[in-house]
Write a protein that holds these residues in place. Structure first.
Motif, PDB file in Angstrom:
ATOM      1  N   PRO A  22       0.788  -1.341   0.178  1.00  0.00           N
ATOM      2  CA  PRO A  22      -0.185  -0.314  -0.103  1.00  0.00           C
ATOM      3  C   PRO A  22       0.807   1.286  -0.072  1.00  0.00           C
ATOM      4  N   LEU A  23       2.395   1.212   0.078  1.00  0.00           N
ATOM      5  CA  LEU A  23       3.565   2.709   0.295  1.00  0.00           C
ATOM      6  C   LEU A  23       4.229   2.070   0.450  1.00  0.00           C
ATOM      7  N   LEU A  24       4.640   2.729  -0.923  1.00  0.00           N
ATOM      8  CA  LEU A  24       6.049   2.561  -1.551  1.00  0.00           C
ATOM      9  C   LEU A  24       6.712   4.032  -1.612  1.00  0.00           C
ATOM     10  N   GLY A  25       8.517   4.109  -1.301  1.00  0.00           N
ATOM     11  CA  GLY A  25       9.158   4.709  -1.358  1.00  0.00           C
ATOM     12  C   GLY A  25      10.446   4.498  -1.343  1.00  0.00           C
ATOM     13  N   THR A  26      11.645   5.196  -0.474  1.00  0.00           N
ATOM     14  CA  THR A  26      12.508   5.518   0.207  1.00  0.00           C
ATOM     15  C   THR A  26      12.312   6.059   1.492  1.00  0.00           C
ATOM     16  N   ALA A  27      12.072   5.695   2.581  1.00  0.00           N
ATOM     17  CA  ALA A  27      12.083   6.493   3.543  1.00  0.00           C
ATOM     18  C   ALA A  27      13.659   6.791   4.057  1.00  0.00           C
ATOM     19  N   SER A  28      14.213   8.303   4.914  1.00  0.00           N
ATOM     20  CA  SER A  28      14.702   8.566   5.882  1.00  0.00           C
ATOM     21  C   SER A  28      14.557   8.427   6.889  1.00  0.00           C
ATOM     22  N   VAL A  29      15.313   7.819   8.494  1.00  0.00           N
ATOM     23  CA  VAL A  29      14.325   8.196   9.610  1.00  0.00           C
ATOM     24  C   VAL A  29      15.466   8.007  10.911  1.00  0.00           C
ATOM     25  N   SER A  30      15.098   9.255  10.894  1.00  0.00           N
ATOM     26  CA  SER A  30      16.241   9.561  12.393  1.00  0.00           C
ATOM     27  C   SER A  30      16.062  10.131  13.944  1.00  0.00           C
ATOM     28  N   LEU A  31      15.756   8.877  14.714  1.00  0.00           N
ATOM     29  CA  LEU A  31      15.328   8.646  16.133  1.00  0.00           C
ATOM     30  C   LEU A  31      15.820   8.892  16.669  1.00  0.00           C
ATOM     31  N   ILE A  32      15.871   9.795  18.134  1.00  0.00           N
ATOM     32  CA  ILE A  32      16.060   9.878  19.617  1.00  0.00           C
ATOM     33  C   ILE A  32      15.575   8.973  20.732  1.00  0.00           C
ATOM     34  N   GLY A  33      15.566   9.027  22.084  1.00  0.00           N
ATOM     35  CA  GLY A  33      14.737   8.527  22.672  1.00  0.00           C
ATOM     36  C   GLY A  33      15.404   7.455  24.067  1.00  0.00           C
ATOM     37  N   GLY A  34      14.611   6.799  24.749  1.00  0.00           N
ATOM     38  CA  GLY A  34      14.879   6.226  26.389  1.00  0.00           C
ATOM     39  C   GLY A  34      13.775   5.336  25.995  1.00  0.00           C
TER      40      GLY A  34
END
Length: 487
Positions: free
Chosen positions: A352-364
């Motif tokens: 249902p979803l196509l494409g190229t993603a970039s992710v940058s996560l931070i947490g704890g």
């Protein structure tokens, strides 16, 4: 007539004549033969020989010939040499055997490890393979093993006898469970035990180890300690013995009581993060009994390449902080993984979803244990998708028709798609969704629960090209089969 009769008579007389003999005596019709008839002298000679043979037989009963003497001497010398060598070998090995009493071994191990070592019993055998088994081994109350089997070969026995040391090829420790504190002690004390005075072990191997208090090592592992050149201490090798893929971790003593580590894995399912099998994983860091620091990690698969770091520490409770960054995330592969279909399955439903993603996560996260803190940890950060395509719905057409249908069966191609992601315990919350496809703009909020169900809304604005109020579409269904409709 008369002449012929005389001639015939004279011929007959000639045929009856005998040839003359050498001595002129008349010839006879008898031939001389050479039949050997013993005479009296011959009989005396035969009896003399029989008497000589009988005397020789009587003499041989009471005499030893030279061959027998030589054989006896050689065998006697051989037995003497073998006995002498055996005595020398026993003289060399006897002190070593005396030094292999359980109390003597425990004393040497205590001196080498710097902590008291006790051994409940010891068994020793030389045939068919030299081995020694230590039972009920306790190393300062920090490490306890039901059994330690030390194995060697005869070549090592002889080599050790020359230098006055027992050299064992491998010491195998029976299965056991180790706490995080015991693991730190093992890295520090283990190599000392392998190089204890009087006993040298080429490798100390723990056949099966579990770390029930260490959630980052959830499987069974084989732990090996090797002795380097000149007795140098080599890193402890931890090899995964159960679970998916292969993993090897090298641990060595660091500064201030820390244990440094290097991890390499292939086709491995990591104990934290998304439940995917990574083709390659590498990480470096250090560990204390109340802290874990992953300075950097890299994990790659057919879905994405992820990089980041992690810090965990404990006072009363455990707290963790982590980062995760990934570029080139193939959303189609993500959807296939979520749907449980193989990447090469041509009959799988269209993503249902196509494409190229970039992710940058931070947490704890925080919790009474490291596992609890990891379980409730939340990571948040921006997500952007290039060449995003939404299959199964034309948002512009749905807005134009008033959103009468759950799915128009079309597609929506975004020139821009961004959002803020909040990831926690298998759920994903996307807020501040902002997508643009030409003049159309879409904004919204969508949440995916651990069971893949979707819940949210998207507001579609066709822009100034059409005189029409924005419309809000409800988002439902699942991540692999989303539905859009009016509230």
């Amino acid at each position: 007539m008369n002449r012929s009769d005389k001639s015939a008579h004279s011929h007959s007389d000639k045929s009856k004549r005998r040839p003359p003999t050498w001595d002129g005596s008349p010839a006879t019709d008898f031939a001389i033969t050479t039949i050997n008839v013993p005479d009296r002298l011959d009989m005396q000679e035969v009896r003399a020989r029989e008497e000589d043979d009988e005397d020789a037989r009587r003499a041989s009963r009471f005499s030893i010939d030279r061959y027998t003497v030589n054989t006896f001497v050689r065998r006697t010398l051989l037995i003497g040499v073998v006995g002498g060598l055996g005595w020398l070998a026993w003289t060399a090995i006897d002190p070593l055997i005396d030094g292999l009493g359980k109390d003597a071994i425990a004393a040497r191990l205590s001196t080498a490890a710097g902590v008291p070592v006790t051994i409940a019993a010891r068994e020793f055998a030389l045939w068919p393979q030299p081995r020694m088994v230590l039972k009920g081994v306790d190393v300062g109350g920090q490490l306890k093993a039901d059994e330690v089997a030390l194995q060697m070969n005869w070549q090592e026995v002889l080599a050790g006898a020359k230098v006055g040391r027992w050299v064992f090829g491998e010491a195998v420790v029976s299965p056991l469970q180790i706490t995080a504190k015991q693991a730190a002690s093992l890295v520090t004390v283990g190599p000392r035990l392998a190089n204890a005075a009087g006993v040298t072990v080429s490798k100390l191997r723990f056949s099966s180890v579990e770390f029930p208090e260490f959630s980052l090592l959830p499987h069974r592992y084989e732990v090996g300690l090797r002795r380097g050149p000149g007795g140098a201490q080599l890193p402890v090798e931890v090899t995964q013995a159960s679970g998916d893929g292969s993993m090897k971790l090298l641990a060595a003593p660091g500064e201030d009581g820390a244990v440094t580590f290097e991890l390499e894995a292939e086709n491995w399912r990591a104990p934290i993060g998304p439940g995917v099998i990574w083709a390659n994983v590498s990480a470096v860091g250090w560990v204390l009994p109340n802290a874990v620091v992953v300075d950097s990690y890299t994990a790659s698969s057919n879905i994405a390449v992820a990089q980041g770091a992690l810090v965990a520490a404990a006072d009363v409770n455990w707290s963790i902080a982590a980062t995760a960054r990934s570029v080139g995330v193939d959303l189609e592969s993500v959807m296939r993984h979520v749907a449980g279909t193989r990447p090469d399955d041509a009959a799988a439903p269209k993503s249902p979803l196509l494409g190229t993603a970039s992710v940058s996560l931070i947490g704890g996260g925080h919790g009474p244990s490291l596992a609890d803190a990891l379980f409730v940890a939340r990571l948040a950060g921006p997500v952007s998708v290039r060449w995003a395509t939404l299959n199964g719905i034309n948002l512009g057409l749905a807005a134009t028709q008033g959103g009468a249908a759950e799915s128009s069966g079309g597609i929506t191609r975004f020139t821009e798609l961004n959002a803020l992601a909040d990831v926690s315990n298998g759920s994903v919350l996307l807020t501040d969704i902002a997508g643009r496809a030409g003049a159309m703009a879409a904004r919204g909020r969508v949440e995916m629960s651990p069971d893949l169900k979707l819940d949210g809304a998207v507001r579609v604005d066709l822009g100034t090209d059409r005189v029409q109020a924005p419309i809000t579409l409800r988002v439902g269904g699942t991540a692999v089969a989303p539905r859009f409709g009016r509230p």
